[in-house]
Design an enzyme around this catalytic site. Sequence first.
Site, mmCIF file in Angstrom:
data_model
loop_
_atom_site.group_PDB
_atom_site.id
_atom_site.type_symbol
_atom_site.label_atom_id
_atom_site.label_comp_id
_atom_site.label_asym_id
_atom_site.label_seq_id
_atom_site.Cartn_x
_atom_site.Cartn_y
_atom_site.Cartn_z
ATOM 1 N N ILE A 68 -6.913 1.380 10.823
ATOM 2 C CA ILE A 68 -7.242 2.176 11.996
ATOM 3 C C ILE A 68 -8.756 2.285 12.180
ATOM 4 O O ILE A 68 -9.237 2.613 13.245
ATOM 5 C CB ILE A 68 -6.611 3.581 11.882
ATOM 6 C CG1 ILE A 68 -6.595 4.292 13.239
ATOM 7 C CG2 ILE A 68 -7.342 4.450 10.855
ATOM 8 C CD1 ILE A 68 -5.775 5.565 13.250
ATOM 9 N N GLY A 69 -9.485 1.970 11.101
ATOM 10 C CA GLY A 69 -10.943 1.950 11.143
ATOM 11 C C GLY A 69 -11.461 0.952 10.119
ATOM 12 O O GLY A 69 -12.392 1.229 9.373
ATOM 13 N N GLY A 70 -10.814 -0.218 10.085
ATOM 14 C CA GLY A 70 -11.230 -1.265 9.161
ATOM 15 C C GLY A 70 -10.517 -1.274 7.837
ATOM 16 O O GLY A 70 -10.941 -1.977 6.915
ATOM 17 N N SER A 71 -9.418 -0.545 7.701
ATOM 18 C CA SER A 71 -8.811 -0.358 6.385
ATOM 19 C C SER A 71 -8.213 -1.618 5.773
ATOM 20 O O SER A 71 -7.961 -1.659 4.574
ATOM 21 C CB SER A 71 -7.739 0.734 6.440
ATOM 22 O OG SER A 71 -8.347 1.993 6.615
ATOM 23 N N SER A 85 -9.221 1.805 3.714
ATOM 24 C CA SER A 85 -8.381 2.539 2.799
ATOM 25 C C SER A 85 -7.432 1.684 1.966
ATOM 26 O O SER A 85 -6.769 2.215 1.064
ATOM 27 C CB SER A 85 -7.573 3.580 3.584
ATOM 28 O OG SER A 85 -6.701 2.956 4.507
ATOM 29 N N SER A 86 -7.338 0.382 2.246
ATOM 30 C CA SER A 86 -6.445 -0.479 1.471
ATOM 31 C C SER A 86 -7.161 -1.033 0.240
ATOM 32 O O SER A 86 -7.031 -2.212 -0.110
ATOM 33 C CB SER A 86 -5.912 -1.619 2.344
ATOM 34 O OG SER A 86 -5.350 -1.144 3.539
ATOM 35 N N LYS A 103 0.840 -1.197 0.000
ATOM 36 C CA LYS A 103 0.000 0.000 0.000
ATOM 37 C C LYS A 103 0.877 1.249 0.000
ATOM 38 O O LYS A 103 1.933 1.280 0.641
ATOM 39 C CB LYS A 103 -0.893 -0.042 1.243
ATOM 40 C CG LYS A 103 -1.911 1.069 1.379
ATOM 41 C CD LYS A 103 -2.712 0.832 2.661
ATOM 42 C CE LYS A 103 -3.761 1.892 2.907
ATOM 43 N NZ LYS A 103 -4.508 1.631 4.162
#
Length: 465
Positions: A175-178, A154-155, A79
């Site tokens: 950090i929030g499900g990324s 985000s990934s 990433k």
Amino acid sequence: MNPLCTHTATELARMVAAGDVSSREVVEAHLARIDAVNGAVNAVTIALAESALAAADAADAARGAEGNGPLHGVPFTIKENIDCVGSPTTQGVPALADFMPERDAAVVARMKRAGGIPLARTNLPEMGVRIDTDNPLRGRTRNPWHGALTPGGSSGGEAAALGTGMTPIGIGNDIGGSLRNPAYCCGIASLKPTVGRIPLAAVNSGEYGGMSMALLTDGPMARSVADLRLGLRVMAGRDIIDPQSVDSPLEGAVPEQPRAALVTAIPGCELPSVTVEEIRRAGRLLADSGWRVEEAQPPELDRVNEIWGAVLVIDMAVGFADLKAVVKAATAAYIARLQDHFAPLTRPNAMVHTERARLRARWSAFLADYTVAIGPTWTSLPFPCDADLDPDTGTEMFLRTLKFITPGNVLGIPALALPTGVSDGLPTGIQVYADLYREDLCLLAAEIIERGCAMPTPIEPVPFA
């Protein structure tokens, strides 16, 4: 699709070690796959063709040598917010388009030491702050199953690349499900380890951020549970660059009769019927293997979400001016709406830490009663691209979608996203939680479930007009 692009990293490592295929053949096959399909999904931002082929030739020359690692000759992707020497760590923003790191991130260095070969960089939203994947530097990543729907974030680039056979294994962060959001949307698997299990340093710097760093971890993404297990083994362990990283056993005692909690209801949400059925199917597969299975509700899920938001808002309030200067206006407005939503919940740091500790203890007690908890990854199906930016409905949708994602971050516990099949042209999936430092229990349950659920990827991307 070249058959080599359908194999898992574990399979490819065995094939290379046995001399059934060369590392160069594996790398060339994946580079050709990138050339063939990346235009349809825009998951890969930079192909590292020259260095990857040189590393493959070196791996072939060293085949059979003593000390070769478990990923010898196998390509992997990274990433674009994780440092990899020789390619920019852009964070998806034009201001960092030419930022060249001086050293590899710990996870990249460890993958290389295990014999892995950096193949390409993958896309993310600006500064990794969205659960969709688009940015003004690299453009939009498309969901390979349905181009009008989000690939997650985000990934998102990493998941779309894995889902289309451009890579066998990759590295993202969460950090929030990324790690888990795009795994669900694209039909691949990912593991968010216990925070501290894998060493982490703030991207673009050796320095740390604020409280939210206690929610963040790197982790593996792949198309099999075996690859997640291998990735964890390679990446885990203390590094002095990360003062919260630890050496902790990767395996622990397993109850004589393991017990699974099925979370089929989330407060304030109506789960898709297919999601509920997949959770219950996972329970049946575990029951067939001797597990005790029952439906249960984990403690204080609403409060867990509130504290997750409060932690992020504390950090956002400090860095928002700098962040606003590098992201597009719509993204800045989206962040401002999240701040406004959580602002009434903010408390002095000490109170937030105290409440977080209390919730961690309550969930550890719950996960002592139950070996694992199995529930939804998202509380909804994948949403249309950019729906999270809608000024009227985006914030509510965002928060509702992540209701069962946030425990993994604010509590620091391990979580595994696993695809379970396909319904109405989209992948289905579940999420597996276990207590702190018990990734092995997530993996154990997921391996049993995986045996009854065919991996839906890699696929040919569905054309999008």
